[in-house]
Design a protein around this motif. Structure first.
Motif, mmCIF file in Angstrom:
data_model
loop_
_atom_site.group_PDB
_atom_site.id
_atom_site.type_symbol
_atom_site.label_atom_id
_atom_site.label_comp_id
_atom_site.label_asym_id
_atom_site.label_seq_id
_atom_site.Cartn_x
_atom_site.Cartn_y
_atom_site.Cartn_z
ATOM 1 N N SER A 142 0.831 -1.205 0.000
ATOM 2 C CA SER A 142 0.000 0.000 0.000
ATOM 3 C C SER A 142 0.866 1.256 0.000
ATOM 4 O O SER A 142 1.916 1.316 0.633
ATOM 5 N N HIS A 160 0.287 8.227 -2.905
ATOM 6 C CA HIS A 160 0.027 8.379 -4.338
ATOM 7 C C HIS A 160 -1.317 7.747 -4.659
ATOM 8 O O HIS A 160 -1.508 6.546 -4.499
ATOM 9 N N GLN A 161 -2.266 8.551 -5.120
ATOM 10 C CA GLN A 161 -3.637 8.081 -5.288
ATOM 11 C C GLN A 161 -4.081 8.013 -6.744
ATOM 12 O O GLN A 161 -5.268 7.903 -7.022
ATOM 13 N N ARG A 216 -4.140 5.773 -9.025
ATOM 14 C CA ARG A 216 -4.829 4.589 -9.517
ATOM 15 C C ARG A 216 -6.103 4.290 -8.727
ATOM 16 O O ARG A 216 -6.961 3.548 -9.192
ATOM 17 N N SER A 217 -6.246 4.855 -7.543
ATOM 18 C CA SER A 217 -7.279 4.404 -6.619
ATOM 19 C C SER A 217 -8.677 4.422 -7.208
ATOM 20 O O SER A 217 -9.445 3.474 -7.047
ATOM 21 N N GLY A 261 -9.307 -0.729 -7.324
ATOM 22 C CA GLY A 261 -8.747 0.410 -6.622
ATOM 23 C C GLY A 261 -9.762 1.098 -5.730
ATOM 24 O O GLY A 261 -9.450 1.542 -4.631
ATOM 25 N N ASN A 284 -5.302 2.597 -2.851
ATOM 26 C CA ASN A 284 -4.148 2.509 -3.742
ATOM 27 C C ASN A 284 -3.177 1.439 -3.258
ATOM 28 O O ASN A 284 -2.719 1.462 -2.119
#
Length: 226
Positions: free
Chosen positions: A31, A35-36, A38-39, A45, A50
């Motif tokens: 985790s 860095h978000q 792709r979430s 996601g 993420n």
């Protein structure tokens, strides 16, 4: 970026990558709260937040090989829970010769790095298969927090659920390792065998489609889960 830098800065005949963090099996793991990007872009996601998803790991390994000219990693080790799954090994197979991973959850200790790295130092020409065996054989029982008496005492007084098993005395390293080893798994895998295994699994699935589904469901219910 780190892999590319390390491979170019410290050239070697064999390259091993070990990744340590939380794992969750075929979705991936590792985790990254910072860095978000792709979430929110995939259903996975959105459900899990993420992570380093399995397809991202596979893509990163390909990128590293392309940037460095590396034929294959000699071994990819996943020092994380639940990563010993066929889907994971299938993703690693094009990029590495061997892998080490655990099907079950790992204890907080992780791998016994001093144990297997000392073996590698004594024999730096060993194959990834031989190194994988050392990783498995040294797991838990050679961990410095177990074999060192003071570290073992501190481990058992830090809220460890095992402390209640031994009362007020400090158990031996063999006793602690034996207790831990009852519920842990770790496997070294020859990734060249994975395509054949996948083919066999596909054949099994085809047979199961024509089988009595009540029997299939019952077998699934009684299979060990992880």
């Amino acid at each position: 970026d780190f892999c590319t830098w390390a491979i170019k800065t410290f050239p070697a005949d064999k390259v091993v990558l070990i990744m340590s963090d939380h794992g969750m099996g075929w979705p991936g793991g590792w985790s990254d709260p910072s860095h978000q990007a792709r979430s929110a872009s995939t259903a996975l996601g959105q459900a899990l937040g993420n992570q380093l998803f399995l397809d991202e790991l596979e893509g990163a390994l390909q990128t590293v090989r392309t940037q460095t000219g590396l034929d294959k990693f000699e071994l990819v080790g996943l020092d994380a829970c639940l990563m010993g799954q066929l889907e994971v090994f299938s993703a690693l197979a094009p990029h590495a010769r061997y892998a080490v991973a655990s099907e079950e959850t790992e204890p907080g200790l992780g791998w016994a790095y001093t144990g297997f790295l000392q073996a590698l130092q004594r024999d730096p020409g060993m194959s990834g298969g031989e190194l994988g065996q050392y990783v498995v054989q040294s797991y838990v029982k050679d961990d410095q927090r177990i074999v060192d008496e003071q570290a073992r005492a501190e481990l058992l007084t830090q809220g460890s659920p095992m402390s209640s098993l031994f009362g007020y005395s400090i158990p031996s390293s063999d006793e602690v390792a034996s207790q831990m080893e009852r519920s842990v798994t770790l496997s070294a895998i020859d990734l060249s065998k994975v395509p054949t295994l996948v083919g066999s699994l596909n054949q099994l699935c085809a047979v199961m489609q024509g089988a009595n589904q009540r029997n299939v469901a019952q077998a699934r219910s009684y299979a060990q889960s992880f």
